[in-house]
Design a protein around this motif. Structure first.
Motif, short mmCIF file in Angstrom:
data_model
loop_
_atom_site.label_atom_id
_atom_site.label_comp_id
_atom_site.label_asym_id
_atom_site.label_seq_id
_atom_site.Cartn_x
_atom_site.Cartn_y
_atom_site.Cartn_z
N GLY A 192 0.80 -1.21 0.00
CA GLY A 192 0.00 0.00 0.00
C GLY A 192 0.84 1.27 0.00
O GLY A 192 0.59 2.19 -0.79
N GLU A 193 1.82 1.32 0.87
CA GLU A 193 2.66 2.52 0.98
C GLU A 193 3.47 2.74 -0.30
O GLU A 193 3.65 3.88 -0.74
N GLU A 194 3.96 1.66 -0.89
CA GLU A 194 4.73 1.78 -2.13
C GLU A 194 3.85 2.32 -3.26
O GLU A 194 4.27 3.20 -4.03
N ILE A 195 2.61 1.81 -3.34
CA ILE A 195 1.69 2.26 -4.38
C ILE A 195 1.32 3.73 -4.17
O ILE A 195 1.28 4.52 -5.11
N LEU A 196 1.06 4.10 -2.92
CA LEU A 196 0.72 5.48 -2.60
C LEU A 196 1.87 6.42 -2.94
O LEU A 196 1.66 7.49 -3.54
N LYS A 197 3.08 6.05 -2.58
CA LYS A 197 4.26 6.86 -2.87
C LYS A 197 4.44 7.03 -4.37
O LYS A 197 4.75 8.13 -4.86
N PHE A 198 4.22 5.96 -5.12
CA PHE A 198 4.37 6.00 -6.58
C PHE A 198 3.35 6.97 -7.18
O PHE A 198 3.69 7.80 -8.04
N CYS A 199 2.09 6.89 -6.73
CA CYS A 199 1.04 7.74 -7.28
C CYS A 199 1.27 9.21 -6.93
O CYS A 199 1.00 10.11 -7.75
N ARG A 200 1.77 9.46 -5.74
CA ARG A 200 2.10 10.83 -5.37
C ARG A 200 3.19 11.40 -6.27
O ARG A 200 3.11 12.55 -6.73
N LYS A 201 4.19 10.59 -6.53
CA LYS A 201 5.28 11.02 -7.39
C LYS A 201 4.79 11.32 -8.81
O LYS A 201 5.23 12.28 -9.45
N GLU A 202 3.86 10.48 -9.27
CA GLU A 202 3.32 10.64 -10.62
C GLU A 202 2.23 11.72 -10.69
O GLU A 202 1.85 12.16 -11.78
N PHE A 240 -1.57 0.32 7.84
CA PHE A 240 -1.55 1.20 6.67
C PHE A 240 -2.76 2.12 6.67
O PHE A 240 -2.65 3.33 6.43
N PHE A 241 -3.94 1.58 6.97
CA PHE A 241 -5.15 2.40 7.01
C PHE A 241 -5.13 3.39 8.17
O PHE A 241 -5.69 4.48 8.07
N ILE A 242 -4.50 3.03 9.26
CA ILE A 242 -4.35 3.96 10.38
C ILE A 242 -3.54 5.18 9.93
O ILE A 242 -3.88 6.33 10.23
N LYS A 243 -2.46 4.92 9.18
CA LYS A 243 -1.64 6.03 8.67
C LYS A 243 -2.42 6.89 7.68
O LYS A 243 -2.33 8.12 7.70
N LEU A 244 -3.21 6.23 6.82
CA LEU A 244 -4.03 6.97 5.87
C LEU A 244 -5.03 7.86 6.61
O LEU A 244 -5.23 9.03 6.26
N ASN A 245 -5.65 7.30 7.65
CA ASN A 245 -6.67 8.04 8.38
C ASN A 245 -6.08 9.20 9.18
O ASN A 245 -6.76 10.20 9.41
#
Length: 335
Positions: A192-202, A240-245
């Motif tokens: 999850g964190e890797e995907i989120l980081k990638f999308c932020r970068k893009e 992961f969801f705790i960090k998102l929230n």
């Protein structure tokens, strides 16, 4: 002789009338089972040769009904919607019938770049400036992980090409939005964190949901691959969801955290009263959660009669069970 009724009787009558006159606000419409993926969490690709698309003429007959006169949100999905040859004709008709439409969305795996971009452009020409259009693309991992989950080699590279091209062509339109949806399961629970980081970068938006076991529509209960989470995997995803929230406080994130802790779902949705899903096989449901929530078939009954069946006691009792374990966020609660 004038028959007098008590105020209580009249109130009950009014409430009953309002229930049956209530109309769906959200339509989920899988227009085809045809698909160019073989996703690990979906059985649609196994059904595509067995179930024929609803004929266009039948679609016209159904959506001419007053039942659909209040639609505000139309979600076109599949299969891969673009593989339905008269997709744009269907969408054009639905738009013409939906005078209260606020949002139209199309869910795609994004692999067929030219087709997706062409269809998005055509839809943008069809909708009025007051209607928001949302293109939802699937992204369940980076590189090989996404390809494996989607059952299609090269899927990741192709969906990224599609996403970048859509942004380039349509991002200046104020009523156009696009983003990715990621379904977290045992296949990608720790990414999850890797995907989120990638999308932020893009520079792309992305939403995260939990994989859901359902017995209708995508029929994940029939999948050969086991995508259910172990206790250790649940703990990983919960963190992961705790960090998102913490970063974006959200009712859905809170619900997921609670459910991963063993609680039942309490977050409300529109499905019970305001949602309708018409599946490719003609059966009608409030959502894609359970075959036990089936209202009826468009090939056997009038849509108005089918819509009223949502008040059947057995259906209402099934809602209590199915809603308590549903982890999806398809029907946002009214705010």
């Amino acid at each position: 002789m004038i028959l007098k009724r008590s105020p209580l009787y009249i109130l009950k009558y009014i409430k009953k009338s309002m229930v049956f006159e209530s109309k769906p606000l959200i339509l989920v419409f899988p227009v085809t089972y045809k698909c160019n993926c073989k996703c690990a969490m979906c059985s649609i690709w196994e059904k595509q040769e067995k179930v024929k698309d609803i004929p266009y003429e039948t679609i016209e007959d159904i959506f001419k009904s007053p039942v659909f006169s209040s639609l505000e949100n139309i979600q076109i999905t599949g299969g891969e919607p673009g593989l339905r040859t008269n997709l744009l004709k269907i969408i054009s008709f639905l738009i013409s019938r939906s005078k209260r439409l606020k949002q139209l969305s199309i869910a795609s795996n994004g692999i067929l770049t030219d087709l997706v971009v062409q269809n998005v452009g055509a839809v943008m020409d069809l909708i009025s400036p007051g209607v928001n259009f949302y293109a939802s693309l699937s992204l369940d991992g980076i590189g090989d992980t996404h390809d494996y989950i989607r059952g299609s080699k090269g899927a990741f590279d192709k969906v990224m090409i599609t996403a970048r091209l859509l942004r380039e062509k349509f991002s200046k339109s104020p009523n156009f939005k696009m983003g990715f949806n990621c379904v977290l399961s045992s296949f990608n629970y720790n990414q999850g964190e890797e995907i989120l980081k990638f999308c932020r970068k893009e520079g792309f938006d992305i939403g995260f949901t939990l994989a859901n076991t359902v017995s209708v529509y995508i029929e994940s209960t029939n999948c050969n691959a086991d995508f259910t989470l172990t206790q250790e995997q649940k703990k990983y995803i919960k963190n992961f969801f705790i960090k998102l929230n913490q970063e974006w406080p959200c009712e859905y994130f809170k619900m997921v955290i609670d459910m991963l802790n063993g609680a039942k779902r309490e977050m409300s949705c529109y499905a019970k009263e305001k949602g309708i899903l018409i599946d490719v096989d003609g059966f009608v449901y409030p959502c894609g959660q359970s075959s036990d929530l089936k209202y009826g078939s468009i090939y056997e009954n009038e849509i108005s009669e089918i819509w009223r069946k949502r008040m059947n006691k057995k259906i209402k009792d099934t809602f209590k069970l199915e809603c308590s374990r549903c982890t999806t966020n398809c029907y946002p609660p009214k705010r």
